[in-house]
Motif scaffolding. Structure first.
Motif, PDB file in Angstrom:
ATOM      1  N   ARG A 198      -3.034   2.476   9.194  1.00 54.52           N
ATOM      2  CA  ARG A 198      -3.845   3.432   8.420  1.00 54.52           C
ATOM      3  C   ARG A 198      -3.886   4.803   9.113  1.00 54.52           C
ATOM      4  O   ARG A 198      -3.760   5.841   8.459  1.00 54.52           O
ATOM      5  N   ALA A 199      -4.027   4.763  10.443  1.00 52.98           N
ATOM      6  CA  ALA A 199      -4.049   6.038  11.175  1.00 52.98           C
ATOM      7  C   ALA A 199      -2.712   6.755  11.028  1.00 52.98           C
ATOM      8  O   ALA A 199      -2.650   7.983  10.843  1.00 52.98           O
ATOM      9  N   GLU A 200      -1.618   5.989  11.091  1.00 49.50           N
ATOM     10  CA  GLU A 200      -0.285   6.602  10.956  1.00 49.50           C
ATOM     11  C   GLU A 200      -0.075   7.138   9.543  1.00 49.50           C
ATOM     12  O   GLU A 200       0.560   8.185   9.360  1.00 49.50           O
ATOM     13  N   MET A 201      -0.581   6.431   8.546  1.00 48.18           N
ATOM     14  CA  MET A 201      -0.443   6.934   7.158  1.00 48.18           C
ATOM     15  C   MET A 201      -1.167   8.270   7.006  1.00 48.18           C
ATOM     16  O   MET A 201      -0.634   9.213   6.417  1.00 48.18           O
ATOM     17  N   THR A 202      -2.359   8.349   7.583  1.00 49.04           N
ATOM     18  CA  THR A 202      -3.118   9.609   7.526  1.00 49.04           C
ATOM     19  C   THR A 202      -2.345  10.715   8.236  1.00 49.04           C
ATOM     20  O   THR A 202      -2.181  11.822   7.715  1.00 49.04           O
ATOM     21  N   ARG A 203      -1.833  10.387   9.423  1.00 52.25           N
ATOM     22  CA  ARG A 203      -1.083  11.396  10.200  1.00 52.25           C
ATOM     23  C   ARG A 203       0.131  11.866   9.421  1.00 52.25           C
ATOM     24  O   ARG A 203       0.417  13.064   9.330  1.00 52.25           O
ATOM     25  N   LEU A 204       0.883  10.924   8.828  1.00 55.53           N
ATOM     26  CA  LEU A 204       2.123  11.304   8.126  1.00 55.53           C
ATOM     27  C   LEU A 204       1.812  12.151   6.891  1.00 55.53           C
ATOM     28  O   LEU A 204       2.519  13.113   6.592  1.00 55.53           O
ATOM     29  N   ARG A 205       0.744  11.808   6.172  1.00 61.05           N
ATOM     30  CA  ARG A 205       0.345  12.640   5.026  1.00 61.05           C
ATOM     31  C   ARG A 205       0.036  14.065   5.491  1.00 61.05           C
ATOM     32  O   ARG A 205       0.481  15.044   4.890  1.00 61.05           O
ATOM     33  N   GLN A 206      -0.692  14.173   6.601  1.00 57.77           N
ATOM     34  CA  GLN A 206      -1.034  15.498   7.128  1.00 57.77           C
ATOM     35  C   GLN A 206       0.223  16.256   7.552  1.00 57.77           C
ATOM     36  O   GLN A 206       0.282  17.487   7.453  1.00 57.77           O
ATOM     37  N   GLU A 207       1.242  15.496   7.970  1.00 56.46           N
ATOM     38  CA  GLU A 207       2.506  16.141   8.373  1.00 56.46           C
ATOM     39  C   GLU A 207       3.370  16.486   7.158  1.00 56.46           C
ATOM     40  O   GLU A 207       4.457  17.051   7.301  1.00 56.46           O
ATOM     41  N   GLY A 208       2.913  16.090   5.965  1.00 52.91           N
ATOM     42  CA  GLY A 208       3.643  16.462   4.752  1.00 52.91           C
ATOM     43  C   GLY A 208       4.615  15.423   4.236  1.00 52.91           C
ATOM     44  O   GLY A 208       5.395  15.695   3.311  1.00 52.91           O
TER      45      GLY A 208
ATOM     46  N   PRO B 108      12.291   8.346   0.887  1.00 50.93           N
ATOM     47  CA  PRO B 108      13.474   8.865   1.597  1.00 50.93           C
ATOM     48  C   PRO B 108      13.669  10.367   1.429  1.00 50.93           C
ATOM     49  O   PRO B 108      14.184  11.043   2.309  1.00 50.93           O
ATOM     50  N   LYS B 109      13.185  10.880   0.293  1.00 45.52           N
ATOM     51  CA  LYS B 109      13.354  12.314   0.053  1.00 45.52           C
ATOM     52  C   LYS B 109      12.556  13.150   1.059  1.00 45.52           C
ATOM     53  O   LYS B 109      12.859  14.326   1.264  1.00 45.52           O
ATOM     54  N   SER B 110      11.533  12.548   1.657  1.00 41.63           N
ATOM     55  CA  SER B 110      10.757  13.314   2.657  1.00 41.63           C
ATOM     56  C   SER B 110      11.114  12.883   4.074  1.00 41.63           C
ATOM     57  O   SER B 110      10.458  13.323   5.034  1.00 41.63           O
ATOM     58  N   ALA B 111      12.126  12.046   4.199  1.00 40.74           N
ATOM     59  CA  ALA B 111      12.514  11.561   5.549  1.00 40.74           C
ATOM     60  C   ALA B 111      14.014  11.698   5.738  1.00 40.74           C
ATOM     61  O   ALA B 111      14.698  10.761   6.206  1.00 40.74           O
TER      62      ALA B 111
ATOM     63  N   GLY C  54      16.491  11.475   3.827  1.00 39.52           N
ATOM     64  CA  GLY C  54      17.379  10.536   3.137  1.00 39.52           C
ATOM     65  C   GLY C  54      17.272   9.103   3.599  1.00 39.52           C
ATOM     66  O   GLY C  54      18.062   8.253   3.168  1.00 39.52           O
ATOM     67  N   VAL C  55      16.270   8.818   4.457  1.00 37.89           N
ATOM     68  CA  VAL C  55      16.129   7.437   4.951  1.00 37.89           C
ATOM     69  C   VAL C  55      14.810   6.852   4.449  1.00 37.89           C
ATOM     70  O   VAL C  55      13.741   7.469   4.614  1.00 37.89           O
ATOM     71  N   LEU C  56      14.881   5.690   3.840  1.00 39.53           N
ATOM     72  CA  LEU C  56      13.652   4.979   3.467  1.00 39.53           C
ATOM     73  C   LEU C  56      13.059   4.392   4.743  1.00 39.53           C
ATOM     74  O   LEU C  56      13.714   3.593   5.438  1.00 39.53           O
ATOM     75  N   VAL C  57      11.840   4.823   5.066  1.00 38.72           N
ATOM     76  CA  VAL C  57      11.185   4.396   6.310  1.00 38.72           C
ATOM     77  C   VAL C  57      10.023   3.467   5.989  1.00 38.72           C
ATOM     78  O   VAL C  57       9.228   3.748   5.087  1.00 38.72           O
ATOM     79  N   GLU C  58       9.965   2.378   6.698  1.00 30.48           N
ATOM     80  CA  GLU C  58       8.857   1.411   6.539  1.00 30.48           C
ATOM     81  C   GLU C  58       8.028   1.407   7.816  1.00 30.48           C
ATOM     82  O   GLU C  58       8.595   1.499   8.928  1.00 30.48           O
TER      83      GLU C  58
END
Ligand SMILES: CC[C@H](C(=O)O)C(=O)SCCNC(=O)CCNC(=O)[C@H](O)C(C)(C)COP(=O)(O)OP(=O)(O)OC[C@H]1O[C@@H](n2cnc3c(N)ncnc32)[C@H](O)[C@@H]1OP(=O)(O)O
Ligand SMILES: [Co+2]
Length: 139
Positions: free
Chosen positions: A87-97, A119-122, A124-128
């Motif tokens: 959850r903390a990482e999801m919040t951080r990644l959203r803040q990073e755009g 993938p369009k925001s990474a 071209g890689v789908l990140v899990e």
């Protein structure tokens, strides 16, 4: 914080054939076979040192794997990273755009809570992202 490259997800048409191939390639058999109904996938996991290979086959036309294989050849589908607090990482990644594909973490395979980055925001890689479910983890 991302703590480990948890697994590479490989999309395949024929899970049994791919399992046989990777058993020969890696010189060892899988440690787990698991159906994930929420994703309409069958998965097979191999442990390779500190990382894993996840073979995935779609089990319905709506499966992300089925759709992927309609447009792309078999091969690397996603890269998964272990995180301590999803959850903390999801919040951080959203803040990073970054664009996340799910609002909340969801149950994945191999006793994990997971989410995905588009993938369009990474590049071209789908990140899990994967967080191991422990007795104190709330979904
Ligand atoms: C959870 C169980 C297990 C686990 O480890 O725990 C799993 O790993 S399950 C894995 C399967 N589930 C998912 O992948 C869920 C997340 N994926 C999605 O929501 C979709 O697959 C999505 C949004 C990534 C793509 O959806 P769709 O295929 O319907 O859209 P498009 O075909 O229009 O693709 C849009 C755009 O993205 C490119 N794309 C699609 N898939 C991938 C990919 N795996 N890697 C890189 N790029 C991908 C596609 O080529 C399009 O780009 P464009 O330039 O517009 O052609
Ligand atoms: Co995965």
């Amino acid at each position: 914080m991302f703590t480990n490259l948890e697994h590479l997800g490989l999309a395949v048409h024929d899970l049994d054939a791919a399992t046989d191939l990777y058993t020969k390639l890696l010189g060892q058999g899988p440690y787990k076979k698991e159906h994930v109904a929420s994703e309409a996938v069958d998965t097979v996991f191999f442990q390779v040192g500190g990382s894993k290979i996840e073979l995935l086959a779609g089990t319905s036309p709506e499966s992300a794997i089925t759709k992927f294989l309609e447009k792309k050849p078999e091969g690397i589908h996603h890269v998964a990273f272990e995180v301590a607090d999803i959850r903390a990482e999801m919040t951080r990644l959203r803040q990073e755009g970054f664009t996340l594909l799910n609002e909340e973490p969801k149950r994945g395979a191999d006793n994990k809570l997971v989410c995905f980055v588009h993938p369009k925001s990474a590049a071209g890689v789908l990140v899990e992202l994967c967080q191991t479910i422990s007795p104190t983890t709330h979904d």
